[in-house]
Design an enzyme around this catalytic site. Structure first.
Site, PDB file in Angstrom:
ATOM      1  N   SER A 135       0.795  -1.235   0.000  1.00  9.44           N
ATOM      2  CA  SER A 135       0.000   0.000   0.000  1.00  9.44           C
ATOM      3  C   SER A 135       0.825   1.282   0.000  1.00  9.44           C
ATOM      4  CB  SER A 135      -0.972   0.008   1.186  1.00  9.44           C
ATOM      5  OG  SER A 135      -2.038  -0.881   0.946  1.00  9.44           O
ATOM      6  N   TYR A 176     -11.136   2.178   5.003  1.00  6.04           N
ATOM      7  CA  TYR A 176      -9.948   1.887   4.199  1.00  6.04           C
ATOM      8  C   TYR A 176     -10.226   0.715   3.277  1.00  6.04           C
ATOM      9  CZ  TYR A 176      -5.046   1.068   3.079  1.00  6.04           C
ATOM     10  OH  TYR A 176      -3.861   0.903   2.423  1.00  6.04           O
ATOM     11  N   LYS A 182       0.069   3.314  -2.988  1.00  3.21           N
ATOM     12  CA  LYS A 182      -1.074   4.222  -3.068  1.00  3.21           C
ATOM     13  C   LYS A 182      -0.672   5.683  -3.234  1.00  3.21           C
ATOM     14  CE  LYS A 182      -4.628   1.587  -0.578  1.00  3.21           C
ATOM     15  NZ  LYS A 182      -4.031   0.245  -0.590  1.00  3.21           N
TER      16      LYS A 182
END
Length: 398
Positions: A72, A182, A75
């Site tokens: 992540s 999330y 991201k």
């Protein structure tokens, strides 16, 4: 070999206390290996590592040029690509997602279950591109949402990690704009940027971020040379850490904006430095200063990042302890109060599922990241403790 330490290019501060944190985390079995790096606006001030690429198999020491799956931490890079499109007037943050990806309009809200049948309804508003960036669209991940775990089990829908495109058919679990949840938002954001840019996400990331910043080891698919330089993902066993293989699909049906990149600590710190410097590094500007400022400002209004996000899949992740008063900017978890002995208010940060973590503290003029590839994510007394010890040792040395 578990205590091998690589500090061949470390300059700028006395890193001995940080070295001890890394060495002790590996020696105690808290993590299988670790690499860490820190920089100010002028360059790297610390780098170090401990442990080997694959415990019991590949005794090559890890270092800050080793390939890690950053999950992540992808991201923020993809968010930056989207913000570049906003700057060029190509992408409207307030536009409905479905105006760029019509298939998004087919998604419904999961309200619960009637026996073993999911109960779905239309969302009460249309999710916007900004809500994708801020995780307020209503999308989720299975590992922090028990209803999605059940939905995937009942329907056979895969999660996003295996690289199958039908994973993006997952429903919302809340109406857009009603809470921070999330989830797979940045995967959808990557698809939006592809529609806007007329190109695949790997090309957009290269053109917008990794090529201008000379991040030559950051990519979605590893070539043979870099494949030989990657760590293994480790999982705990009765005998200690063992390799779980690669896990990420090297022939995915789509490039995952939420988790798909590999990188090295030395590569990713260049991206962090660009953020630290207001969007520019070595004469290459990737974002305007005012865009970077907005990324480090609260973009979710009165909503809050939950203090604790309980796990729904303990083999994958522990509960996430965000702490009180956290907000979300553009791609970043924001600290709203100074941490004693650590990061200052306004710091932007995030992490990766295989236990990587970065933060950019513009008030202190420092950025840093720390890497291992292991599961489960952020166990309180192992990787999570190491993160905190690393941060405290770093700030003590500054």
């Amino acid at each position: 070999m578990s205590d091998v330490l690589d500090r061949t290019h470390s300059t700028g501060i006395d890193g001995s206390a940080i070295d001890a944190v890394l060495r002790d985390a590996v020696a105690s079995g808290a993590v299988p290996h670790v690499a860490a790096i820190a920089a100010d606006t002028d360059g790297i001030v610390y780098e170090g590592a401990a442990g080997v690429r694959t415990v019991g198999v590949d005794e090559t020491p890890v270092g800050t040029s080793t390939q890690f799956r950053i999950m992540s931490m992808t991201k923020m890079i993809v968010t930056a690509v989207a913000l570049q499109q906003v700057e060029r007037g190509e992408l409207d943050l307030d536009a409905p997602v479905e105006s760029y990806r019509p298939e998004f309009g087919d998604l419904q809200v999961l309200e619960g279950f009637d026996g073993d049948s999911p109960r779905l309804r239309a969302p009460r508003s249309k999710a916007t591109v900004k809500q994708l960036i801020t995780h307020t669209s209503g999308l989720t991940y299975w590992f922090w949402n028990a209803e999605m775990v059940r939905y995937e089990a009942l329907t056979g829908l895969p999660n996003v990690v295996p690289g199958r495109l039908d994973a993006l058919r997952a429903p919302l679990v809340a109406d857009p704009g009603t809470r921070f949840e999330y989830g797979i938002n940045t995967d959808w954001l990557g698809r939006v940027t592809e529609a806007v840019g007329g190109s695949t996400l790997d090309q957009l990331v290269a053109q917008g971020i990794t090529d201008p910043l000379r991040m030559n080891d950051t990519m979605f698919i590893l070539d043979a040379e870099r494949k030989r330089n990657e760590v293994s993902v480790h999982v705990p066993s009765d005998a200690g850490w063992v390799s779980a293989g690669d896990i990420l699909n090297q022939e995915p049906e789509w490039f995952a904006g939420g988790h798909g990149l590999y990188s090295t600590p030395r590569d990713y710190i260049r991206f962090e430095q660009a953020l630290l410097r207001g969007g520019e590094l070595d004469g290459e500007r990737i974002l305007r200063r005012e865009t970077v400022d907005a990324a480090f400002q609260n973009q979710i209004g009165d909503l809050d990042v939950p203090e604790v996000i309980p796990t729904a899949d303990p083999a994958t992740t522990d509960s996430f302890l965000a702490g009180p008063g956290r907000k979300w900017g553009y791609g970043l978890l924001l600290t709203t109060k100074d941490v004693p002995g650590g990061r200052r208010a306004g710091t932007g940060a995030w992490a990766g599922l295989f236990n990587t973590h970065f933060f950019v503290d513009r008030a202190s003029g420092i950025c840093a990241s720390i890497y291992t590839n292991s599961l489960p994510f952020v166990e309180e007394h192992t990787a999570w403790k190491m993160y905190g010890d690393f941060e405290q040792a770093l700030y003590s040395a500054l």
